[in-house]
Design a protein around this motif. Sequence first.
Motif, PDB file in Angstrom:
ATOM      1  N   THR A   4      19.535 -23.132 -49.405  1.00 14.81           N
ATOM      2  CA  THR A   4      18.855 -21.951 -48.884  1.00 14.81           C
ATOM      3  C   THR A   4      17.370 -22.288 -48.693  1.00 14.81           C
ATOM      4  OG1 THR A   4      18.611 -21.214 -51.160  1.00 14.81           O
ATOM      5  CG2 THR A   4      20.438 -20.256 -49.894  1.00 14.81           C
ATOM      6  N   TYR A   5      16.657 -21.382 -48.030  1.00 10.63           N
ATOM      7  CA  TYR A   5      15.259 -21.652 -47.683  1.00 10.63           C
ATOM      8  C   TYR A   5      14.295 -21.093 -48.720  1.00 10.63           C
ATOM      9  CZ  TYR A   5      17.091 -23.250 -43.295  1.00 10.63           C
ATOM     10  OH  TYR A   5      17.781 -23.961 -42.359  1.00 10.63           O
ATOM     11  N   ASP A   6      13.289 -21.889 -49.027  1.00 11.85           N
ATOM     12  CA  ASP A   6      12.241 -21.470 -49.954  1.00 11.85           C
ATOM     13  C   ASP A   6      11.180 -20.726 -49.131  1.00 11.85           C
ATOM     14  OD1 ASP A   6      10.309 -21.129 -51.827  1.00 11.85           O
ATOM     15  OD2 ASP A   6      10.210 -23.234 -52.454  1.00 11.85           O
ATOM     16  N   VAL A   7      11.410 -19.453 -48.906  1.00 14.53           N
ATOM     17  CA  VAL A   7      10.518 -18.676 -48.041  1.00 14.53           C
ATOM     18  C   VAL A   7       9.100 -18.572 -48.627  1.00 14.53           C
ATOM     19  CG1 VAL A   7      10.166 -16.420 -46.933  1.00 14.53           C
ATOM     20  CG2 VAL A   7      12.457 -17.461 -47.003  1.00 14.53           C
ATOM     21  N   PRO A   8       8.932 -18.295 -49.916  1.00 14.27           N
ATOM     22  CA  PRO A   8       7.556 -18.222 -50.453  1.00 14.27           C
ATOM     23  C   PRO A   8       6.756 -19.498 -50.216  1.00 14.27           C
ATOM     24  CG  PRO A   8       9.100 -17.270 -52.011  1.00 14.27           C
ATOM     25  CD  PRO A   8       9.938 -17.906 -50.930  1.00 14.27           C
ATOM     26  N   ALA A   9       7.455 -20.645 -50.159  1.00 14.24           N
ATOM     27  CA  ALA A   9       6.735 -21.914 -49.986  1.00 14.24           C
ATOM     28  C   ALA A   9       6.080 -22.033 -48.613  1.00 14.24           C
ATOM     29  CB  ALA A   9       7.693 -23.087 -50.208  1.00 14.24           C
ATOM     30  N   VAL A  10       6.606 -21.316 -47.609  1.00 12.78           N
ATOM     31  CA  VAL A  10       6.032 -21.432 -46.263  1.00 12.78           C
ATOM     32  C   VAL A  10       5.343 -20.146 -45.813  1.00 12.78           C
ATOM     33  CG1 VAL A  10       7.607 -23.244 -45.509  1.00 12.78           C
ATOM     34  CG2 VAL A  10       8.290 -20.847 -45.220  1.00 12.78           C
ATOM     35  N   GLU A  11       5.366 -19.161 -46.676  1.00 11.77           N
ATOM     36  CA  GLU A  11       4.833 -17.827 -46.333  1.00 11.77           C
ATOM     37  C   GLU A  11       3.363 -17.892 -45.872  1.00 11.77           C
ATOM     38  OE1 GLU A  11       6.633 -14.597 -47.804  1.00 11.77           O
ATOM     39  OE2 GLU A  11       5.560 -13.842 -46.067  1.00 11.77           O
ATOM     40  N   THR A  12       2.536 -18.544 -46.639  1.00 11.07           N
ATOM     41  CA  THR A  12       1.112 -18.567 -46.302  1.00 11.07           C
ATOM     42  C   THR A  12       0.875 -19.329 -44.996  1.00 11.07           C
ATOM     43  OG1 THR A  12       0.596 -18.520 -48.642  1.00 11.07           O
ATOM     44  CG2 THR A  12      -1.182 -19.177 -47.161  1.00 11.07           C
ATOM     45  N   PHE A  13       1.544 -20.475 -44.882  1.00 15.29           N
ATOM     46  CA  PHE A  13       1.379 -21.300 -43.674  1.00 15.29           C
ATOM     47  C   PHE A  13       1.699 -20.488 -42.414  1.00 15.29           C
ATOM     48  CE2 PHE A  13       3.384 -24.016 -40.450  1.00 15.29           C
ATOM     49  CZ  PHE A  13       2.382 -24.930 -40.211  1.00 15.29           C
ATOM     50  N   PHE A  14       2.869 -19.867 -42.405  1.00 12.77           N
ATOM     51  CA  PHE A  14       3.272 -19.166 -41.183  1.00 12.77           C
ATOM     52  C   PHE A  14       2.542 -17.833 -41.004  1.00 12.77           C
ATOM     53  CE2 PHE A  14       7.262 -21.836 -41.217  1.00 12.77           C
ATOM     54  CZ  PHE A  14       6.973 -22.479 -40.015  1.00 12.77           C
ATOM     55  N   VAL A  57      -0.512 -17.412 -41.491  1.00 13.93           N
ATOM     56  CA  VAL A  57      -1.771 -17.790 -40.844  1.00 13.93           C
ATOM     57  C   VAL A  57      -1.511 -18.307 -39.428  1.00 13.93           C
ATOM     58  CG1 VAL A  57      -3.716 -19.407 -40.940  1.00 13.93           C
ATOM     59  CG2 VAL A  57      -2.914 -18.268 -43.031  1.00 13.93           C
ATOM     60  N   ARG A  58      -0.521 -19.200 -39.311  1.00 14.57           N
ATOM     61  CA  ARG A  58      -0.275 -19.854 -38.016  1.00 14.57           C
ATOM     62  C   ARG A  58       0.427 -18.955 -37.006  1.00 14.57           C
ATOM     63  NH1 ARG A  58       0.114 -25.621 -37.665  1.00 14.57           N
ATOM     64  NH2 ARG A  58       0.925 -25.224 -35.591  1.00 14.57           N
ATOM     65  N   GLU A  59       1.342 -18.118 -37.496  1.00 14.46           N
ATOM     66  CA  GLU A  59       2.199 -17.334 -36.592  1.00 14.46           C
ATOM     67  C   GLU A  59       2.252 -15.872 -37.028  1.00 14.46           C
ATOM     68  OE1 GLU A  59       3.407 -18.652 -33.987  1.00 14.46           O
ATOM     69  OE2 GLU A  59       3.342 -20.804 -34.416  1.00 14.46           O
ATOM     70  N   PRO A  60       1.113 -15.189 -37.072  1.00 10.99           N
ATOM     71  CA  PRO A  60       1.115 -13.823 -37.624  1.00 10.99           C
ATOM     72  C   PRO A  60       2.049 -12.864 -36.881  1.00 10.99           C
ATOM     73  CG  PRO A  60      -0.969 -14.328 -36.535  1.00 10.99           C
ATOM     74  CD  PRO A  60      -0.226 -15.618 -36.648  1.00 10.99           C
ATOM     75  N   ALA A  61       2.184 -13.012 -35.582  1.00  7.21           N
ATOM     76  CA  ALA A  61       3.019 -12.066 -34.823  1.00  7.21           C
ATOM     77  C   ALA A  61       4.502 -12.406 -34.921  1.00  7.21           C
ATOM     78  CB  ALA A  61       2.583 -12.063 -33.359  1.00  7.21           C
ATOM     79  N   ARG A  62       4.806 -13.692 -34.928  1.00  7.92           N
ATOM     80  CA  ARG A  62       6.229 -14.102 -34.871  1.00  7.92           C
ATOM     81  C   ARG A  62       6.849 -14.295 -36.245  1.00  7.92           C
ATOM     82  NH1 ARG A  62       3.782 -17.843 -31.103  1.00  7.92           N
ATOM     83  NH2 ARG A  62       4.221 -17.265 -28.946  1.00  7.92           N
ATOM     84  N   TRP A  63       6.054 -14.589 -37.232  1.00 11.81           N
ATOM     85  CA  TRP A  63       6.581 -14.934 -38.551  1.00 11.81           C
ATOM     86  C   TRP A  63       7.487 -13.843 -39.146  1.00 11.81           C
ATOM     87  CZ3 TRP A  63       8.498 -17.797 -42.036  1.00 11.81           C
ATOM     88  CH2 TRP A  63       8.422 -17.512 -43.403  1.00 11.81           C
ATOM     89  N   PRO A  64       7.173 -12.546 -39.019  1.00  9.00           N
ATOM     90  CA  PRO A  64       8.057 -11.551 -39.651  1.00  9.00           C
ATOM     91  C   PRO A  64       9.528 -11.665 -39.213  1.00  9.00           C
ATOM     92  CG  PRO A  64       5.982 -10.541 -39.087  1.00  9.00           C
ATOM     93  CD  PRO A  64       5.953 -11.916 -38.462  1.00  9.00           C
ATOM     94  N   LEU A  65       9.765 -11.942 -37.929  1.00 10.15           N
ATOM     95  CA  LEU A  65      11.163 -12.059 -37.475  1.00 10.15           C
ATOM     96  C   LEU A  65      11.810 -13.336 -37.999  1.00 10.15           C
ATOM     97  CD1 LEU A  65      11.082 -10.748 -33.775  1.00 10.15           C
ATOM     98  CD2 LEU A  65      12.065  -9.659 -35.803  1.00 10.15           C
ATOM     99  N   PHE A  66      11.064 -14.406 -38.031  1.00  6.66           N
ATOM    100  CA  PHE A  66      11.605 -15.671 -38.562  1.00  6.66           C
ATOM    101  C   PHE A  66      11.855 -15.528 -40.065  1.00  6.66           C
ATOM    102  CE2 PHE A  66      10.644 -20.381 -39.541  1.00  6.66           C
ATOM    103  CZ  PHE A  66      11.971 -20.739 -39.351  1.00  6.66           C
ATOM    104  N   ARG A  67      10.917 -14.913 -40.726  1.00  3.81           N
ATOM    105  CA  ARG A  67      11.039 -14.697 -42.173  1.00  3.81           C
ATOM    106  C   ARG A  67      12.306 -13.889 -42.473  1.00  3.81           C
ATOM    107  NH1 ARG A  67       9.645 -10.944 -46.068  1.00  3.81           N
ATOM    108  NH2 ARG A  67       8.614 -11.782 -47.916  1.00  3.81           N
ATOM    109  N   ALA A  68      12.525 -12.836 -41.690  1.00  5.48           N
ATOM    110  CA  ALA A  68      13.717 -11.996 -41.899  1.00  5.48           C
ATOM    111  C   ALA A  68      14.985 -12.826 -41.713  1.00  5.48           C
ATOM    112  CB  ALA A  68      13.700 -10.813 -40.933  1.00  5.48           C
ATOM    113  N   ALA A  69      14.981 -13.711 -40.711  1.00  7.51           N
ATOM    114  CA  ALA A  69      16.167 -14.541 -40.458  1.00  7.51           C
ATOM    115  C   ALA A  69      16.427 -15.481 -41.633  1.00  7.51           C
ATOM    116  CB  ALA A  69      15.981 -15.330 -39.161  1.00  7.51           C
TER     117      ALA A  69
END
Length: 241
Positions: free
Chosen positions: A165-175, A177-189
């Motif tokens: 499974t994916y370690d979402v907290p590990a990439v949360e800050t990176f994305f 900052v980098r992808e504020p608009a798109r990250w919520p949908l990717f995060r949900a997936a």
Amino acid sequence: MVEIDWPSYARVYDHFSSEEYAPLVHDFYGWILDRLDEREIEPATIIEIGCGTGLFAAKLAEWYPDATLHLADKNAPMLDVARARLAPTQAEPDAEAETQGGAARLRFHETDADRFLASLPDGGADAVVFCRSWYLVADPPAAARAALRALRPGGMLFLYDPLTTYDVPAVETFFTVREPARWPLFRAALLDFNAGVAAGRYRLYSRDELTALWTAAGGAVGTYESHAPVGNAHRMCVEKR
Ligand SMILES: C[S@@+](CC[C@H](N)C(=O)[O-])C[C@H]1O[C@@H](n2cnc3c(N)ncnc32)[C@H](O)[C@@H]1O
């Protein structure tokens, strides 16, 4: 949710599947080409299960311009992106018509993976591909048997799947900052994928489990590579005896 919201994910899917964010997926494409070249296979018919937005299909269409590509996916929004991507070479826009034969080189099948595999004729394909889609088949032993049955002797099957499974907290800050608009949908997936694994809807396999499964289905397991710990994925090829 225990199933990924594919229609929502389709809106950002290509962005997070770029070479920058998903280099190992892109490496898998070339890996398949190398395996086919090694065997001197110039595929005439290729089946991709869970083709998504057609990222790999676009490569296949470029590498094998004379091949017929059967692109199967359950979700129309994903297939819509694939159709748009492949439009210049697409002949048949209607999913029903495409499944009934004809001269189209690109054949889109809006259907469930297990059902589609079970419907395939024997021995008609040179290659079958599961890129990030083997984990979602509902009946793995039956799907493996059907996929091998669809291959001609000597044909090859390729799969690339997540290991954990994916370690979402590990990439949360990176994305964030980098992808504020798109990250919520990717995060949900990613979270839905994790929930799906926990619920048993999606399955993760070890090398031994994959080997046992495909061997029991009658295949000859070939090259296997794990990307751990650098990447959360492994890949394998299986030959039809
Ligand atoms: C992670 S994506 C992989 C897409 C593509 N192969 C790639 O690597 O870019 C998984 C795909 O499987 C499709 N899918 C989900 N459940 C499915 C099912 N039961 N049968 C067929 N396709 C399914 C989704 O719509 C999605 O396009």
